[in-house]
Design a protein around this motif. Structure first.
Motif, PDB file in Angstrom:
ATOM      1  N   ALA A 172       1.769  15.264  -5.280  1.00 57.62           N
ATOM      2  CA  ALA A 172       2.003  16.294  -4.261  1.00 57.62           C
ATOM      3  C   ALA A 172       2.286  15.679  -2.902  1.00 57.62           C
ATOM      4  CB  ALA A 172       0.787  17.220  -4.175  1.00 57.62           C
ATOM      5  N   VAL A 173       1.713  14.506  -2.636  1.00 59.29           N
ATOM      6  CA  VAL A 173       1.943  13.849  -1.344  1.00 59.29           C
ATOM      7  C   VAL A 173       2.849  12.630  -1.477  1.00 59.29           C
ATOM      8  CG1 VAL A 173      -0.164  14.685  -0.256  1.00 59.29           C
ATOM      9  CG2 VAL A 173      -0.236  12.571  -1.585  1.00 59.29           C
ATOM     10  N   ARG A 174       3.552  12.549  -2.605  1.00 60.63           N
ATOM     11  CA  ARG A 174       4.618  11.570  -2.821  1.00 60.63           C
ATOM     12  C   ARG A 174       4.125  10.116  -2.777  1.00 60.63           C
ATOM     13  NH1 ARG A 174       6.073  15.112   1.097  1.00 60.63           N
ATOM     14  NH2 ARG A 174       7.645  16.674   0.621  1.00 60.63           N
ATOM     15  N   ILE A 175       2.936   9.865  -3.243  1.00 61.13           N
ATOM     16  CA  ILE A 175       2.438   8.489  -3.300  1.00 61.13           C
ATOM     17  C   ILE A 175       2.710   7.929  -4.692  1.00 61.13           C
ATOM     18  CG2 ILE A 175       0.388   7.019  -3.244  1.00 61.13           C
ATOM     19  CD1 ILE A 175      -0.776   8.818  -1.122  1.00 61.13           C
ATOM     20  N   PRO A 176       3.554   6.908  -4.810  1.00 55.20           N
ATOM     21  CA  PRO A 176       3.804   6.306  -6.133  1.00 55.20           C
ATOM     22  C   PRO A 176       2.562   5.553  -6.606  1.00 55.20           C
ATOM     23  CG  PRO A 176       4.925   5.055  -4.417  1.00 55.20           C
ATOM     24  CD  PRO A 176       4.346   6.257  -3.748  1.00 55.20           C
ATOM     25  N   TYR A 177       2.371   5.532  -7.902  1.00 55.90           N
ATOM     26  CA  TYR A 177       1.197   4.856  -8.448  1.00 55.90           C
ATOM     27  C   TYR A 177       1.534   4.332  -9.841  1.00 55.90           C
ATOM     28  CZ  TYR A 177       0.675   9.178 -11.136  1.00 55.90           C
ATOM     29  OH  TYR A 177       0.903  10.246 -11.978  1.00 55.90           O
ATOM     30  N   VAL A 178       0.690   3.390 -10.299  1.00 51.84           N
ATOM     31  CA  VAL A 178       0.775   2.924 -11.682  1.00 51.84           C
ATOM     32  C   VAL A 178      -0.444   3.456 -12.407  1.00 51.84           C
ATOM     33  CG1 VAL A 178       2.138   0.886 -11.143  1.00 51.84           C
ATOM     34  CG2 VAL A 178      -0.354   0.734 -11.121  1.00 51.84           C
ATOM     35  N   LEU A 179      -0.272   3.729 -13.684  1.00 56.03           N
ATOM     36  CA  LEU A 179      -1.368   4.241 -14.499  1.00 56.03           C
ATOM     37  C   LEU A 179      -1.885   3.116 -15.392  1.00 56.03           C
ATOM     38  CD1 LEU A 179      -2.997   6.766 -15.343  1.00 56.03           C
ATOM     39  CD2 LEU A 179      -1.264   7.156 -17.106  1.00 56.03           C
ATOM     40  N   THR A 180      -3.188   2.905 -15.330  1.00 54.37           N
ATOM     41  CA  THR A 180      -3.806   1.916 -16.198  1.00 54.37           C
ATOM     42  C   THR A 180      -5.049   2.559 -16.826  1.00 54.37           C
ATOM     43  OG1 THR A 180      -4.674  -0.340 -16.304  1.00 54.37           O
ATOM     44  CG2 THR A 180      -5.138   0.901 -14.293  1.00 54.37           C
ATOM     45  N   ALA A 233      23.491  11.082  19.375  1.00 51.82           N
ATOM     46  CA  ALA A 233      24.191  11.819  18.316  1.00 51.82           C
ATOM     47  C   ALA A 233      25.277  10.993  17.667  1.00 51.82           C
ATOM     48  CB  ALA A 233      24.794  13.104  18.898  1.00 51.82           C
ATOM     49  N   THR A 234      25.819   9.999  18.422  1.00 58.98           N
ATOM     50  CA  THR A 234      26.969   9.271  17.893  1.00 58.98           C
ATOM     51  C   THR A 234      26.632   7.868  17.417  1.00 58.98           C
ATOM     52  OG1 THR A 234      27.531   8.575  20.156  1.00 58.98           O
ATOM     53  CG2 THR A 234      28.608  10.569  19.318  1.00 58.98           C
ATOM     54  N   LEU A 235      25.616   7.260  18.023  1.00 65.24           N
ATOM     55  CA  LEU A 235      25.272   5.916  17.586  1.00 65.24           C
ATOM     56  C   LEU A 235      24.379   5.976  16.353  1.00 65.24           C
ATOM     57  CD1 LEU A 235      24.554   4.188  21.008  1.00 65.24           C
ATOM     58  CD2 LEU A 235      26.638   4.071  19.637  1.00 65.24           C
ATOM     59  N   PRO A 236      24.612   5.156  15.388  1.00 70.39           N
ATOM     60  CA  PRO A 236      23.784   5.195  14.177  1.00 70.39           C
ATOM     61  C   PRO A 236      22.348   4.788  14.482  1.00 70.39           C
ATOM     62  CG  PRO A 236      25.228   3.274  14.161  1.00 70.39           C
ATOM     63  CD  PRO A 236      25.646   4.105  15.330  1.00 70.39           C
ATOM     64  N   VAL A 237      21.399   5.515  13.872  1.00 75.14           N
ATOM     65  CA  VAL A 237      19.981   5.214  14.007  1.00 75.14           C
ATOM     66  C   VAL A 237      19.523   4.523  12.728  1.00 75.14           C
ATOM     67  CG1 VAL A 237      17.678   6.167  14.324  1.00 75.14           C
ATOM     68  CG2 VAL A 237      19.643   7.186  15.526  1.00 75.14           C
ATOM     69  N   GLU A 238      18.891   3.373  12.909  1.00 76.56           N
ATOM     70  CA  GLU A 238      18.439   2.628  11.741  1.00 76.56           C
ATOM     71  C   GLU A 238      17.331   3.407  11.048  1.00 76.56           C
ATOM     72  OE1 GLU A 238      18.717  -0.402   9.066  1.00 76.56           O
ATOM     73  OE2 GLU A 238      19.936  -0.171  10.879  1.00 76.56           O
ATOM     74  N   PRO A 239      17.546   3.857   9.810  1.00 81.60           N
ATOM     75  CA  PRO A 239      16.492   4.610   9.122  1.00 81.60           C
ATOM     76  C   PRO A 239      15.308   3.712   8.799  1.00 81.60           C
ATOM     77  CG  PRO A 239      18.277   4.124   7.615  1.00 81.60           C
ATOM     78  CD  PRO A 239      18.735   3.661   8.972  1.00 81.60           C
ATOM     79  N   LEU A 240      14.147   4.352   8.658  1.00 76.26           N
ATOM     80  CA  LEU A 240      12.943   3.616   8.303  1.00 76.26           C
ATOM     81  C   LEU A 240      13.094   3.068   6.881  1.00 76.26           C
ATOM     82  CD1 LEU A 240       9.981   2.853   9.013  1.00 76.26           C
ATOM     83  CD2 LEU A 240       9.319   5.009   7.915  1.00 76.26           C
ATOM     84  N   ALA A 241      12.918   1.746   6.756  1.00 81.87           N
ATOM     85  CA  ALA A 241      12.989   1.123   5.428  1.00 81.87           C
ATOM     86  C   ALA A 241      11.683   1.408   4.697  1.00 81.87           C
ATOM     87  CB  ALA A 241      13.213  -0.376   5.568  1.00 81.87           C
ATOM     88  N   VAL A 242      11.780   1.996   3.518  1.00 79.46           N
ATOM     89  CA  VAL A 242      10.595   2.376   2.757  1.00 79.46           C
ATOM     90  C   VAL A 242      10.535   1.545   1.484  1.00 79.46           C
ATOM     91  CG1 VAL A 242       9.402   4.246   1.581  1.00 79.46           C
ATOM     92  CG2 VAL A 242      10.679   4.719   3.672  1.00 79.46           C
ATOM     93  N   ASP A 243       9.434   0.789   1.351  1.00 83.55           N
ATOM     94  CA  ASP A 243       9.184   0.033   0.128  1.00 83.55           C
ATOM     95  C   ASP A 243       8.527   0.970  -0.878  1.00 83.55           C
ATOM     96  OD1 ASP A 243       8.540  -1.701  -1.873  1.00 83.55           O
ATOM     97  OD2 ASP A 243       7.161  -2.929  -0.683  1.00 83.55           O
ATOM     98  N   THR A 244       9.200   1.241  -1.959  1.00 88.20           N
ATOM     99  CA  THR A 244       8.687   2.205  -2.939  1.00 88.20           C
ATOM    100  C   THR A 244       7.799   1.565  -4.011  1.00 88.20           C
ATOM    101  OG1 THR A 244      10.702   1.967  -4.266  1.00 88.20           O
ATOM    102  CG2 THR A 244      10.669   3.730  -2.610  1.00 88.20           C
ATOM    103  N   THR A 245       7.492   0.283  -3.856  1.00 88.84           N
ATOM    104  CA  THR A 245       6.618  -0.376  -4.829  1.00 88.84           C
ATOM    105  C   THR A 245       5.247   0.292  -4.824  1.00 88.84           C
ATOM    106  OG1 THR A 245       7.722  -2.486  -4.412  1.00 88.84           O
ATOM    107  CG2 THR A 245       5.585  -2.562  -5.535  1.00 88.84           C
ATOM    108  N   PRO A 246       4.735   0.707  -5.961  1.00 91.45           N
ATOM    109  CA  PRO A 246       3.417   1.354  -5.975  1.00 91.45           C
ATOM    110  C   PRO A 246       2.334   0.415  -5.451  1.00 91.45           C
ATOM    111  CG  PRO A 246       4.557   1.736  -8.051  1.00 91.45           C
ATOM    112  CD  PRO A 246       5.346   0.710  -7.310  1.00 91.45           C
ATOM    113  N   ARG A 247       1.525   0.935  -4.523  1.00 91.50           N
ATOM    114  CA  ARG A 247       0.397   0.179  -3.984  1.00 91.50           C
ATOM    115  C   ARG A 247      -0.924   0.733  -4.477  1.00 91.50           C
ATOM    116  NH1 ARG A 247       2.337  -3.816  -4.072  1.00 91.50           N
ATOM    117  NH2 ARG A 247       0.377  -4.615  -3.196  1.00 91.50           N
TER     118      ARG A 247
END
Length: 695
Positions: A95-103, A48-62
């Motif tokens: 709806a499932v929060r997946i980033p994308y590019v439109l071509t 509860a007191t020690l900081p937990v390293e959050p998951l690093a999320v790369d938001t670059t569309p794949r």
């Protein structure tokens, strides 16, 4: 350094009796338990007191989604179909929060494939030779392609699909079937995907391809729905926007098999990634509001606990994503989302002593006993059913005609009184005073012939009672007395205590009464009173007729028992409506004729609602409680989301109202609103107080 070996004799002191042995054994076990407990507490404290390293999320569309702008010769009419399937895929990914590019087809032909891991072709019916070459090259370079419904043969071969023909779904026997995952489906595949497919491609796996989902119906597998390989996947239908969350989960599972990075993008692992909840875009926003309310002393303890649980589950989900335990991470995130939804309703505080009422019809489905039970279990405390109008009674009246349902069903008010008494609800029967709503045509005709109905400025007889008529006034008094002497009620509420509009009443009795009221003969009737020099006096006269009726009814009710509560459901704008409808309810409050007032503040705009309550509170000035009327099922607004009602209750509290009454009880209110009310806003039972709560 010597090593000591402890023998049983050295470990335990000699014990002369069995009882002594038991005492020492018990003490030892308790000590061991204490050490374990201390260890658990230390572990909890550190987590509860020690900081937990959050998951690093790369938001670059794949992921890239390809618009099918190449339609082929004669295919222009298919542009709406291509757009519909494209929009469905985009909606599902969002709806499932997946980033994308439109071509598009043309962009790939001209510039090549985007720098992504997965390309989706929602409906690309005329892929050119150049585009096909670029897509095959993309696959050979390690990328994956997901096609839907159609595809060039060479592309489908590369994906591991042996194509057949596109046929109507009925021909394959899958009309109405669902997409169900195979035993070896990729992780995260939903248990079913509903797709109202009109056309489907008949096909089979080729080479390394395998069927990972089937069209299923009636408990049997009918035909391949999804074929996948290391090079991509083929969905045998065009995706539709219906049931888009399920479609999004299907796409996420297929994409995740080729681009694992999307799991971290898609599965929430922090409050900022979870949501929305009502007006809050993310769980982080909702959590901030909950903590501010708690700091201000509001009773939102359950919501605070839920936020903590959500944060813990999201932290666990992040750890599972790191370990590539995607199915478990999804389960943790879904559980967090469920608790987050609950926290939204828990974020509305319980307030002690407030009115929590609901307006009702004379009857309640499926019965008064069941309805009253549901209302009471949600910790509301008062009901306001209409039991009569000026022309008909929904109870065994001895004063006015009874509605035919009384003979068929029985006394509705007696049933309501018994149910409310059983479940601890305060019952306020509502008189629709001046209206003849519900009365049969022959009754209304008879009232008109007796001169008891209003007459407009054109001489036309209406359907409302004239409040100047002494017979009407006496009948109203007898009805009120009947209600409070024959039934176990908390009081009586006046409703429709008004004129239908400003063009009435100009009957002969009103002319005589008005001339007596002003002490002058009216030469031009009704012109002078309706729109001429006497208009202001005539509007005052109308208010006087209704106000004195309220006075007389309140006195008659209080004469039976001073503890009986007299109230009125009133129009929201006293300043304007006292002229338009003759309803001078501010005077009723100032004269002490009402114990509380319920303005009908029906709007779906919260700031408009705030303005209504604020002005009304100023008019009442703390003389009696204001119970704000909220129009969940009003004619001019229909609330589809309980949040709007709960927020209006919160606003009413902020503006000094002492409670609220909802219009009105119905199956949708019982099913959709009552359960969430009791999670927070009405979490505990309370008895309303007639002491006004001012800011």
């Amino acid at each position: 350094m010597s090593t000591s070996v402890l023998t049983p004799d050295a470990m335990w002191p000699r014990m002369g009796t069995l009882a002594g042995a038991r005492r020492h054994l018990t003490a030892a076990l308790l000590a061991a338990a204490g050490i374990c407990l201390l260890g658990l507490l230390l572990r909890w404290y550190l987590s509860a007191t020690l900081p937990v390293e959050p998951l690093a999320v790369d938001t670059t569309p794949r992921v890239a989604v390809v618009s099918g702008d190449y339609l082929g010769e004669g295919g222009e009419s298919m542009a709406p179909v291509a757009k519909r399937h494209l929009d469905a895929v985009r909606k599902a990914l969002e709806a499932v929060r997946i980033p994308y590019v439109l071509t598009s087809d043309s962009a790939i032909e001209e510039r090549g494939c985007p720098d992504v891991d997965v390309i989706i072709l929602p409906y690309n019916r005329a892929v050119s030779e150049v585009e096909l070459g670029r897509l095959i090259e993309f696959i050979h370079g390690g990328g994956s392609v997901i096609c839907c419904l159609v595809g060039r043969n060479d592309l489908l071969y590369a994906i591991g699909v042996k194509p057949g023909g596109v046929v109507k779904s009925e021909q394959l026997g899958i009309a109405g079937a669902e997409i169900v995952p195979a035993a070896d489906a990729p992780p995260g595949m939903p248990p079913r995907v509903r797709q109202p497919a009109e056309y489907v491609m008949g096909c089979s796996p080729l080479g390394s391809g395998r069927t990972v989902a089937w069209w299923s119906g009636g408990g049997r597998q009918i035909a391949p729905a999804v074929i996948a390989s290391d090079s991509g996947a083929f969905i045998t239908c065009g995706l539709t926007p219906e049931h888009f969350p399920e479609t999004g989960q299907l796409l996420r599972a297929l994409i995740g098999a080729h681009a694992p990075g999307v799991w971290a993008q898609s599965i929430p692992s922090s409050p900022a990634m979870l949501g929305p909840y009502g007006p809050y875009a993310t769980m982080a926003d909702l959590a901030g509001t909950i903590r501010r309310k708690a700091a201000a002393g509001q009773d939102v303890g359950f919501a605070v606990e839920s936020v903590a649980e959500v944060e813990m589950l999201l932290e666990q989900a992040g750890g599972m994503i790191r370990q590539e335990r995607y199915t478990e991470a999804l389960q943790a995130a879904r559980r967090a989302d469920q608790i987050g939804s609950r926290a939204l309703w828990e974020s509305f505080a319980h307030v002690e002593g407030e009115m929590r009422g609901v307006w009702m019809h004379n009857s309640a489905a499926p019965s008064w006993d069941e309805a009253a039970g549901r209302i009471a279990r949600a910790n509301l405390n008062a009901v306001f059913p209409y039991v009569c109008s000026g022309g008909i009674a929904y109870y065994a009246s001895g004063v006015i005609p009874r509605h035919k349902s009384v003979a068929e069903h029985g006394d509705w008010l007696a049933e309501a009184a018994a149910a409310c008494g059983k479940h601890g609800l305060r019952l306020h029967p509502r008189m629709l005073n001046m209206s003849t709503m519900g009365a049969p045509k022959e009754t209304v005709t008879a009232l008109g012939k007796a001169g008891r109905l209003v007459v407009n400025n054109k001489g036309e007889i209406g359907t409302w009672l004239c409040p100047t008529n002494s017979h009407n006034r006496q009948t109203q008094l007898e009805i009120a007395r009947e209600l409070v002497t024959r039934y176990d009620v908390a009081g009586v509420q006046f409703d429709y205590m008004r004129y239908p509009w400003k063009d009435v009443c100009f009957c002969s009795r009103c002319r005589a009464a008005f001339e007596q009221y002003t002490g002058a003969r009216v030469s031009k009737w009704p012109q002078d009173a309706y729109s001429g020099a006497l208009k202001a006096q005539f509007l005052e006269f109308r208010r006087y007729q209704l106000s004195t009726l309220v006075r007389d009814l309140a006195a008659g009710i209080k004469a039976v028992d001073p503890a009986l509560e007299v109230s009125a459901a009133v129009f929201l704008n006293w300043e304007g409506h006292r002229d338009s409808f003759g309803q001078d309810w501010k005077t009723w409050v100032e004269q002490g004729w009402l114990d509380f007032v319920c303005p009908m503040d029906y709007t779906d705009d919260c700031e408009t609602f705030r303005g209504y309550v604020r002005r009304q509170n100023g008019w009442v000035g703390g003389r009696v409680p204001i119970y704000a009327g909220i129009g969940v099922n009003a004619d001019n607004c229909r609330f589809t989301d309980p949040y709007l009602m709960l927020r209006q209750v919160e606003i009413a509290r902020e503006e000094g109202a002492s409670g609220w009454v909802v219009f009105n009880y119905c199956p949708s209110f019982a099913d959709d609103f009552l359960p969430v009310l009791s999670m927070g806003l009405t979490r505990k039972p309370t008895r309303y107080s007639l002491s006004p709560h001012m800011r």
